[in-house]
Design a protein around this motif. Structure first.
Motif, PDB file in Angstrom:
ATOM      1  N   ASP A  84       0.824  -1.214   0.000  1.00  0.00           N
ATOM      2  CA  ASP A  84       0.000   0.000   0.000  1.00  0.00           C
ATOM      3  C   ASP A  84       0.858   1.263   0.000  1.00  0.00           C
ATOM      4  OD1 ASP A  84      -2.407   1.547   0.182  1.00  0.00           O
ATOM      5  OD2 ASP A  84      -2.071   1.770   2.336  1.00  0.00           O
ATOM      6  N   LYS A  85       2.168   1.117  -0.026  1.00  0.00           N
ATOM      7  CA  LYS A  85       3.052   2.275   0.085  1.00  0.00           C
ATOM      8  C   LYS A  85       3.364   2.878  -1.284  1.00  0.00           C
ATOM      9  CE  LYS A  85       5.437   0.815   4.317  1.00  0.00           C
ATOM     10  NZ  LYS A  85       6.740   0.435   4.920  1.00  0.00           N
ATOM     11  N   ALA A  86       3.467   4.211  -1.282  1.00  0.00           N
ATOM     12  CA  ALA A  86       3.918   4.930  -2.457  1.00  0.00           C
ATOM     13  C   ALA A  86       4.837   6.056  -1.995  1.00  0.00           C
ATOM     14  CB  ALA A  86       2.738   5.489  -3.241  1.00  0.00           C
ATOM     15  N   VAL A  87       5.632   6.597  -2.938  1.00  0.00           N
ATOM     16  CA  VAL A  87       6.629   7.614  -2.585  1.00  0.00           C
ATOM     17  C   VAL A  87       6.550   8.768  -3.582  1.00  0.00           C
ATOM     18  CG1 VAL A  87       9.085   8.095  -2.286  1.00  0.00           C
ATOM     19  CG2 VAL A  87       8.176   5.858  -1.642  1.00  0.00           C
ATOM     20  N   ALA A 137      11.665  12.921   0.618  1.00  0.00           N
ATOM     21  CA  ALA A 137      10.738  11.958   0.041  1.00  0.00           C
ATOM     22  C   ALA A 137       9.619  11.688   1.043  1.00  0.00           C
ATOM     23  CB  ALA A 137      11.451  10.655  -0.308  1.00  0.00           C
ATOM     24  N   ARG A 138       8.384  11.801   0.585  1.00  0.00           N
ATOM     25  CA  ARG A 138       7.211  11.510   1.408  1.00  0.00           C
ATOM     26  C   ARG A 138       6.725  10.105   1.093  1.00  0.00           C
ATOM     27  NH1 ARG A 138       1.567  12.313  -0.095  1.00  0.00           N
ATOM     28  NH2 ARG A 138       0.234  12.125   1.771  1.00  0.00           N
ATOM     29  N   ILE A 139       6.571   9.287   2.122  1.00  0.00           N
ATOM     30  CA  ILE A 139       6.023   7.944   1.956  1.00  0.00           C
ATOM     31  C   ILE A 139       4.582   7.992   2.440  1.00  0.00           C
ATOM     32  CG2 ILE A 139       6.231   5.512   2.593  1.00  0.00           C
ATOM     33  CD1 ILE A 139       9.218   7.758   3.044  1.00  0.00           C
ATOM     34  N   TYR A 140       3.664   7.495   1.627  1.00  0.00           N
ATOM     35  CA  TYR A 140       2.256   7.625   1.960  1.00  0.00           C
ATOM     36  C   TYR A 140       1.465   6.388   1.547  1.00  0.00           C
ATOM     37  CZ  TYR A 140       1.654   8.821  -3.004  1.00  0.00           C
ATOM     38  OH  TYR A 140       1.654   8.781  -4.367  1.00  0.00           O
ATOM     39  N   SER A 141       0.256   6.283   2.081  1.00  0.00           N
ATOM     40  CA  SER A 141      -0.642   5.180   1.739  1.00  0.00           C
ATOM     41  C   SER A 141      -1.330   5.480   0.413  1.00  0.00           C
ATOM     42  CB  SER A 141      -1.697   5.010   2.842  1.00  0.00           C
ATOM     43  OG  SER A 141      -2.786   4.233   2.386  1.00  0.00           O
ATOM     44  N   LYS A 142      -1.260   4.542  -0.519  1.00  0.00           N
ATOM     45  CA  LYS A 142      -1.928   4.716  -1.804  1.00  0.00           C
ATOM     46  C   LYS A 142      -3.437   4.749  -1.633  1.00  0.00           C
ATOM     47  CE  LYS A 142       0.278   1.207  -3.652  1.00  0.00           C
ATOM     48  NZ  LYS A 142       0.729   0.184  -4.621  1.00  0.00           N
ATOM     49  N   GLU A 143      -3.932   4.025  -0.637  1.00  0.00           N
ATOM     50  CA  GLU A 143      -5.380   3.935  -0.440  1.00  0.00           C
ATOM     51  C   GLU A 143      -5.957   5.201   0.184  1.00  0.00           C
ATOM     52  OE1 GLU A 143      -8.620   1.219   2.051  1.00  0.00           O
ATOM     53  OE2 GLU A 143      -6.579   0.481   1.737  1.00  0.00           O
ATOM     54  N   THR A 144      -5.283   5.755   1.194  1.00  0.00           N
ATOM     55  CA  THR A 144      -5.840   6.888   1.948  1.00  0.00           C
ATOM     56  C   THR A 144      -5.106   8.201   1.709  1.00  0.00           C
ATOM     57  OG1 THR A 144      -4.430   6.500   3.874  1.00  0.00           O
ATOM     58  CG2 THR A 144      -6.514   5.274   3.767  1.00  0.00           C
ATOM     59  N   ASN A 145      -3.940   8.164   1.087  1.00  0.00           N
ATOM     60  CA  ASN A 145      -3.055   9.318   0.904  1.00  0.00           C
ATOM     61  C   ASN A 145      -2.496   9.843   2.226  1.00  0.00           C
ATOM     62  OD1 ASN A 145      -1.687  11.093  -0.880  1.00  0.00           O
ATOM     63  ND2 ASN A 145      -3.119  12.746  -0.358  1.00  0.00           N
ATOM     64  N   ILE A 202       2.860   8.338   5.795  1.00  0.00           N
ATOM     65  CA  ILE A 202       3.393   7.279   6.650  1.00  0.00           C
ATOM     66  C   ILE A 202       4.743   7.690   7.219  1.00  0.00           C
ATOM     67  CG2 ILE A 202       4.153   4.867   6.691  1.00  0.00           C
ATOM     68  CD1 ILE A 202       2.283   4.455   4.240  1.00  0.00           C
ATOM     69  N   GLY A 203       5.491   8.483   6.464  1.00  0.00           N
ATOM     70  CA  GLY A 203       6.799   8.899   6.936  1.00  0.00           C
ATOM     71  C   GLY A 203       7.513   9.760   5.918  1.00  0.00           C
ATOM     72  N   TYR A 204       8.721  10.166   6.283  1.00  0.00           N
ATOM     73  CA  TYR A 204       9.565  10.970   5.397  1.00  0.00           C
ATOM     74  C   TYR A 204      10.986  10.431   5.429  1.00  0.00           C
ATOM     75  CZ  TYR A 204       6.156  14.738   4.748  1.00  0.00           C
ATOM     76  OH  TYR A 204       5.052  15.472   4.396  1.00  0.00           O
ATOM     77  N   ASN A 205      11.684  10.567   4.307  1.00  0.00           N
ATOM     78  CA  ASN A 205      13.134  10.406   4.257  1.00  0.00           C
ATOM     79  C   ASN A 205      13.725  11.764   3.914  1.00  0.00           C
ATOM     80  OD1 ASN A 205      12.793   7.692   4.702  1.00  0.00           O
ATOM     81  ND2 ASN A 205      13.215   7.066   2.607  1.00  0.00           N
ATOM     82  N   VAL A 206      14.652  12.226   4.754  1.00  0.00           N
ATOM     83  CA  VAL A 206      15.313  13.510   4.511  1.00  0.00           C
ATOM     84  C   VAL A 206      16.764  13.216   4.133  1.00  0.00           C
ATOM     85  CG1 VAL A 206      15.901  15.768   5.449  1.00  0.00           C
ATOM     86  CG2 VAL A 206      13.793  14.627   6.191  1.00  0.00           C
ATOM     87  N   PHE A 207      17.123  13.506   2.877  1.00  0.00           N
ATOM     88  CA  PHE A 207      18.451  13.183   2.356  1.00  0.00           C
ATOM     89  C   PHE A 207      19.446  14.320   2.631  1.00  0.00           C
ATOM     90  CE2 PHE A 207      15.176  11.149  -0.268  1.00  0.00           C
ATOM     91  CZ  PHE A 207      15.502   9.818  -0.085  1.00  0.00           C
TER      92      PHE A 207
END
Length: 202
Positions: A25-28, A35-43, A46-51
């Motif tokens: 269910d994850k998308a980026v 980078a924002r990680i989020y649920s494809k179903e609910t938008n 879920i989290g962030y990656n900070v590079f």
């Protein structure tokens, strides 16, 4: 919210986890260094990656990162500068607290599990527990969602055999207490512990 950083192991990236979902269910979406990680179903985020995190702040140790208001403020600035609207909040509340098992019933789909309603002071948590010695009327140690166990495991919301569980009732061994018994069973506290107070192992 949990944060993890290990420059040697995964590079100069701060990993921020806000909630969990199924792997498929994850998308980026990525903007710049975030980078924002989020649920494809609910938008839902879920989290962030900070590079390239060393351009924002310095973290000297590897592993779970203890947050503070200054660090969270810096992260929020970077998130917004890169086009995202979420705002992270700093939670300084204790994650290991004294709870009181007010009610308990057998899990409908698992013989060795019990569903416990646990008073932790300002709220009541439903926790599924498999310890053989858990029972109503006990004062126990509760690891709330977001707690990091001595083993490194992060406590998250879960569904156990179809029943929602928020937090974990801990054993002495899971808390890495000295002279902890090896047999299965939660740590039952004496009556003089205050419900909702922070539990400190040492």
């Amino acid at each position: 919210m949990n944060m993890f950083y290990n420059k040697e192991g995964i590079g100069d990236t701060l990993i921020i986890t806000l909630s969990s979902t199924e792997r498929d269910d994850k998308a980026v979406e990525r903007n710049g260094n975030v980078a924002r990680i989020y649920s494809k179903e609910t938008n839902k985020t879920i989290g962030y990656n900070v590079f390239d995190f060393t351009t924002i702040d310095q973290i000297e140790t590897a592993g779970v990162v203890d947050g503070n208001e200054e660090l969270i403020s810096s992260i929020n600035t970077v998130i917004k500068e890169n086009g995202f609207t979420d705002e992270l909040t700093f939670d300084a509340s204790p994650k290991f607290v004294v709870g009181f098992v007010e009610e308990m019933e057998k899990h409908p789909n698992a013989d060795k599990l019990n569903i416990c309603q646990v008073n932790v002071g300002e709220e009541k948590l439903q926790i599924v527990c498999g310890a053989p010695n858990v029972g109503e009327g006990q004062k126990v140690v509760v690891a709330k969602v977001g707690a990091v166990m001595p083993s490194g495991m992060i406590i998250k919301d879960a569904s156990l055999r179809g029943v929602e569980s928020t937090g974990m009732i801990c054993s002495a061994r899971e808390l890495d207490l000295p002279d902890a018994p090896q047999e299965k069973g939660i740590l039952v506290l004496p009556d003089d512990y205050e419900i909702g107070s922070e539990f400190k192992a040492y």
